[in-house]
Design a protein around this motif. Structure first.
Motif, mmCIF file in Angstrom:
data_model
loop_
_atom_site.group_PDB
_atom_site.id
_atom_site.type_symbol
_atom_site.label_atom_id
_atom_site.label_comp_id
_atom_site.label_asym_id
_atom_site.label_seq_id
_atom_site.Cartn_x
_atom_site.Cartn_y
_atom_site.Cartn_z
ATOM 1 N N ILE A 127 0.853 -1.192 0.000
ATOM 2 C CA ILE A 127 0.000 0.000 0.000
ATOM 3 C C ILE A 127 0.889 1.242 0.000
ATOM 4 C CG2 ILE A 127 -1.876 1.218 1.170
ATOM 5 C CD1 ILE A 127 -2.581 -1.599 0.176
ATOM 6 N N GLU A 128 0.638 2.156 -0.940
ATOM 7 C CA GLU A 128 1.398 3.397 -0.984
ATOM 8 C C GLU A 128 0.932 4.303 0.159
ATOM 9 O OE1 GLU A 128 3.936 4.073 -2.844
ATOM 10 O OE2 GLU A 128 3.797 2.117 -3.842
ATOM 11 N N THR A 129 1.792 4.517 1.112
ATOM 12 C CA THR A 129 1.425 5.312 2.283
ATOM 13 C C THR A 129 2.676 5.924 2.894
ATOM 14 O OG1 THR A 129 0.390 5.235 4.471
ATOM 15 C CG2 THR A 129 1.602 3.291 3.787
ATOM 16 N N LEU A 130 2.490 6.948 3.691
ATOM 17 C CA LEU A 130 3.605 7.521 4.423
ATOM 18 C C LEU A 130 4.070 6.520 5.464
ATOM 19 C CD1 LEU A 130 2.248 11.148 4.967
ATOM 20 C CD2 LEU A 130 3.927 10.393 3.271
ATOM 21 N N GLU A 131 5.361 6.341 5.580
ATOM 22 C CA GLU A 131 5.881 5.304 6.462
ATOM 23 C C GLU A 131 5.936 5.716 7.927
ATOM 24 O OE1 GLU A 131 9.624 4.017 5.022
ATOM 25 O OE2 GLU A 131 8.824 3.000 3.253
ATOM 26 N N PHE A 132 6.010 7.022 8.191
ATOM 27 C CA PHE A 132 6.164 7.429 9.588
ATOM 28 C C PHE A 132 4.887 7.124 10.378
ATOM 29 C CE2 PHE A 132 4.458 11.242 7.547
ATOM 30 C CZ PHE A 132 3.445 11.611 8.421
ATOM 31 N N ASN A 133 5.072 6.930 11.667
ATOM 32 C CA ASN A 133 3.931 6.581 12.519
ATOM 33 C C ASN A 133 3.139 7.821 12.919
ATOM 34 O OD1 ASN A 133 2.274 5.016 14.338
ATOM 35 N ND2 ASN A 133 3.461 5.921 15.992
ATOM 36 N N SER A 134 1.833 7.757 12.776
ATOM 37 C CA SER A 134 0.968 8.877 13.173
ATOM 38 C C SER A 134 -0.066 8.449 14.200
ATOM 39 C CB SER A 134 0.252 9.441 11.938
ATOM 40 O OG SER A 134 -0.550 8.438 11.315
ATOM 41 N N LEU A 135 0.080 7.278 14.754
ATOM 42 C CA LEU A 135 -0.880 6.720 15.708
ATOM 43 C C LEU A 135 -0.293 6.794 17.107
ATOM 44 C CD1 LEU A 135 -2.864 3.427 15.197
ATOM 45 C CD2 LEU A 135 -1.487 3.714 17.247
ATOM 46 N N PRO A 136 -1.029 7.345 18.067
ATOM 47 C CA PRO A 136 -2.377 7.940 18.064
ATOM 48 C C PRO A 136 -2.333 9.430 17.655
ATOM 49 C CG PRO A 136 -1.811 6.928 20.190
ATOM 50 C CD PRO A 136 -0.540 7.155 19.432
ATOM 51 N N SER A 137 -3.517 10.006 17.445
ATOM 52 C CA SER A 137 -3.641 11.422 17.091
ATOM 53 C C SER A 137 -3.450 12.301 18.320
ATOM 54 C CB SER A 137 -5.022 11.679 16.479
ATOM 55 O OG SER A 137 -5.316 13.060 16.456
ATOM 56 N N GLY A 138 -2.472 13.202 18.244
ATOM 57 C CA GLY A 138 -2.213 14.090 19.375
ATOM 58 C C GLY A 138 -3.327 15.089 19.609
ATOM 59 N N HIS A 139 -3.869 15.675 18.538
ATOM 60 C CA HIS A 139 -4.951 16.642 18.684
ATOM 61 C C HIS A 139 -6.191 15.995 19.297
ATOM 62 C CE1 HIS A 139 -2.620 19.456 16.324
ATOM 63 N NE2 HIS A 139 -3.562 20.380 16.473
ATOM 64 N N THR A 140 -6.496 14.782 18.855
ATOM 65 C CA THR A 140 -7.675 14.093 19.391
ATOM 66 C C THR A 140 -7.465 13.733 20.856
ATOM 67 O OG1 THR A 140 -8.126 13.176 17.198
ATOM 68 C CG2 THR A 140 -9.246 12.157 19.071
ATOM 69 N N THR A 141 -6.254 13.304 21.206
ATOM 70 C CA THR A 141 -5.952 12.990 22.602
ATOM 71 C C THR A 141 -6.148 14.219 23.481
ATOM 72 O OG1 THR A 141 -4.329 11.301 21.961
ATOM 73 C CG2 THR A 141 -4.191 12.162 24.204
ATOM 74 N N LEU A 142 -5.676 15.360 23.002
ATOM 75 C CA LEU A 142 -5.807 16.594 23.767
ATOM 76 C C LEU A 142 -7.270 16.952 23.993
ATOM 77 C CD1 LEU A 142 -4.485 19.057 25.081
ATOM 78 C CD2 LEU A 142 -4.428 20.142 22.823
ATOM 79 N N ALA A 143 -8.074 16.882 22.929
ATOM 80 C CA ALA A 143 -9.490 17.233 23.038
ATOM 81 C C ALA A 143 -10.234 16.249 23.932
ATOM 82 C CB ALA A 143 -10.130 17.260 21.650
ATOM 83 N N ALA A 144 -10.007 14.955 23.721
ATOM 84 C CA ALA A 144 -10.724 13.933 24.493
ATOM 85 C C ALA A 144 -10.322 13.943 25.960
ATOM 86 C CB ALA A 144 -10.467 12.555 23.882
ATOM 87 N N SER A 145 -9.024 14.139 26.243
ATOM 88 C CA SER A 145 -8.570 14.141 27.639
ATOM 89 C C SER A 145 -9.070 15.375 28.384
ATOM 90 C CB SER A 145 -7.047 14.055 27.701
ATOM 91 O OG SER A 145 -6.446 15.163 27.058
ATOM 92 N N ALA A 146 -9.122 16.520 27.700
ATOM 93 C CA ALA A 146 -9.657 17.726 28.335
ATOM 94 C C ALA A 146 -11.127 17.535 28.679
ATOM 95 C CB ALA A 146 -9.485 18.930 27.411
ATOM 96 N N ALA A 147 -11.881 16.962 27.742
ATOM 97 C CA ALA A 147 -13.296 16.698 27.988
ATOM 98 C C ALA A 147 -13.482 15.684 29.115
ATOM 99 C CB ALA A 147 -13.958 16.186 26.708
ATOM 100 N N ALA A 148 -12.619 14.672 29.145
ATOM 101 C CA ALA A 148 -12.722 13.641 30.178
ATOM 102 C C ALA A 148 -12.391 14.200 31.559
ATOM 103 C CB ALA A 148 -11.789 12.480 29.853
ATOM 104 N N ALA A 149 -11.441 15.114 31.626
ATOM 105 C CA ALA A 149 -11.097 15.723 32.915
ATOM 106 C C ALA A 149 -12.282 16.486 33.488
ATOM 107 C CB ALA A 149 -9.897 16.660 32.745
ATOM 108 N N VAL A 150 -12.983 17.208 32.626
ATOM 109 C CA VAL A 150 -14.190 17.916 33.069
ATOM 110 C C VAL A 150 -15.239 16.919 33.535
ATOM 111 C CG1 VAL A 150 -16.108 19.372 32.309
ATOM 112 C CG2 VAL A 150 -13.775 19.898 31.573
ATOM 113 N N PHE A 151 -15.422 15.854 32.769
ATOM 114 C CA PHE A 151 -16.397 14.816 33.107
ATOM 115 C C PHE A 151 -16.149 14.244 34.506
ATOM 116 C CE2 PHE A 151 -17.512 10.283 33.183
ATOM 117 C CZ PHE A 151 -18.853 10.310 32.817
ATOM 118 N N LEU A 152 -14.901 14.036 34.843
ATOM 119 C CA LEU A 152 -14.560 13.398 36.116
ATOM 120 C C LEU A 152 -14.784 14.297 37.327
ATOM 121 C CD1 LEU A 152 -11.301 11.393 35.301
ATOM 122 C CD2 LEU A 152 -13.664 10.564 35.395
ATOM 123 N N VAL A 153 -14.604 15.610 37.183
ATOM 124 C CA VAL A 153 -14.682 16.476 38.361
ATOM 125 C C VAL A 153 -16.090 17.002 38.636
ATOM 126 C CG1 VAL A 153 -12.270 17.178 38.147
ATOM 127 C CG2 VAL A 153 -14.070 18.578 37.097
#
Length: 299
Positions: A127-153
């Motif tokens: 499969i023709e694809t970029l070889e470097f690793n992009s998993l996991p998404s940093g932007h998604t982690t930031l958004a989801a973790s911020a939302a989860a922190a609010v959820f917990l408190v």
């Protein structure tokens, strides 16, 4: 009698603790499976890469809106999480809960960056694809973790609403990274799983250390605790599953696929929505169940 002010059990039972452990292990197993299928196999690479390539077809106006969201995401995520967590912490004096939630948030984001560096490059599977690793998404982690922190408190009666809004924010972020060709669908799903793997143990510790305020009488006691906030992500997930099935039925995955369509893009988008809202529903249900069992009998 106000059951919320008189919790019947200062510490949840071992059975409930095992539920959190099993849920955390399931997230880790799902993360490993996501990596193996979408990075190490030919079919997984093809589906993932096709969704990324086909995003070009609808980039246009949607791409401009997505770019604005992604450009402002770091500041928006940090600002929202900081303001809400500080407000709740100062108002309700939940210092321990805030510390645990923010530590889990930082842990999830640091882990994502470590995985990006440690996970091997994508092996060539035809499969023709970029070889470097992009998993996991940093932007998604930031958004989801911020939302989860609010959820917990926040209090249990606010968690259904907080879960829906936070889950929607994380899903929108993940879809935006795909539209802009920053990340493949699997990168976004992996980010959701990393966040869940950190937030589940953190949530358990918060319930253990804050037994009195982690109690409620169940859905419907407050408008923010309406079952509507559980029904909406469920419906969105089911609709996305139908869309994914329809898109995948129209194509036969394989390296020999010819022509340009948007079927893989819609299937990848649906995968992001399903994963994000499945995590939302599971989290709201699990913490709601824990709060009710932990502190308040049914009315």
């Amino acid at each position: 009698m106000d059951f919320r002010s008189e919790p019947t059990d200062q510490h949840p039972g071992r059975g409930l603790g095992r539920t959190f452990v099993v849920a955390t292990l399931a997230c880790l197993a799902a993360l490993a499976a996501t990596y193996f299928f979408f990075v190490r196999t030919t079919t997984g690479q093809f589906i993932d890469e096709s969704a990324l390539v086909e995003a070009v077809e609808i980039h246009g106006t949607a791409g401009k809106a997505a770019n604005k969201l992604l450009d402002s995401l770091p500041a928006v995520s940090v600002l929202i999480a900081t303001v809400v967590v500080l407000f709740v912490t100062i108002l309700r004096r939940r210092w321990t809960a805030a510390g645990i939630a923010m530590a889990a948030c930082v842990g999830a984001n640091v882990t994502t960056q470590i995985l990006k560096d440690l996970v091997p490059v994508r092996p060539y599977r035809g499969i023709e694809t970029l070889e470097f690793n992009s998993l996991p998404s940093g932007h998604t982690t930031l958004a989801a973790s911020a939302a989860a922190a609010v959820f917990l408190v926040v209090s249990p009666r606010w968690r259904p609403l907080a879960g829906f809004l936070g889950g929607s924010f994380a899903v929108a972020t993940g879809v935006s990274t795909l539209i802009n060709q920053w990340h493949r669908p699997a990168d976004v799903v992996a980010a959701f799983l990393v966040v869940a793997a950190f937030m589940l143990p953190a949530g358990w510790l918060i319930i253990r250390t804050g037994p009195r305020w982690n109690a409620w009488t169940g859905y419907g006691e407050h408008w923010a605790a309406s079952r509507l906030w559980l029904a909406l992500p469920m419906l969105a997930g089911l609709a996305s599953a139908a869309l994914a099935s329809f898109a995948l039925l129209r194509i036969a995955p394989g390296p020999g696929q010819e022509g340009s369509t948007t079927n893989y893009f819609w299937a990848g988008t649906s995968l992001i929505v399903i994963a994000g809202y499945l995590a939302t529903v599971a989290g709201v249900w699990l913490f709601g169940h824990a709060a009710r069992r932990h502190g308040a009998p049914r009315r």
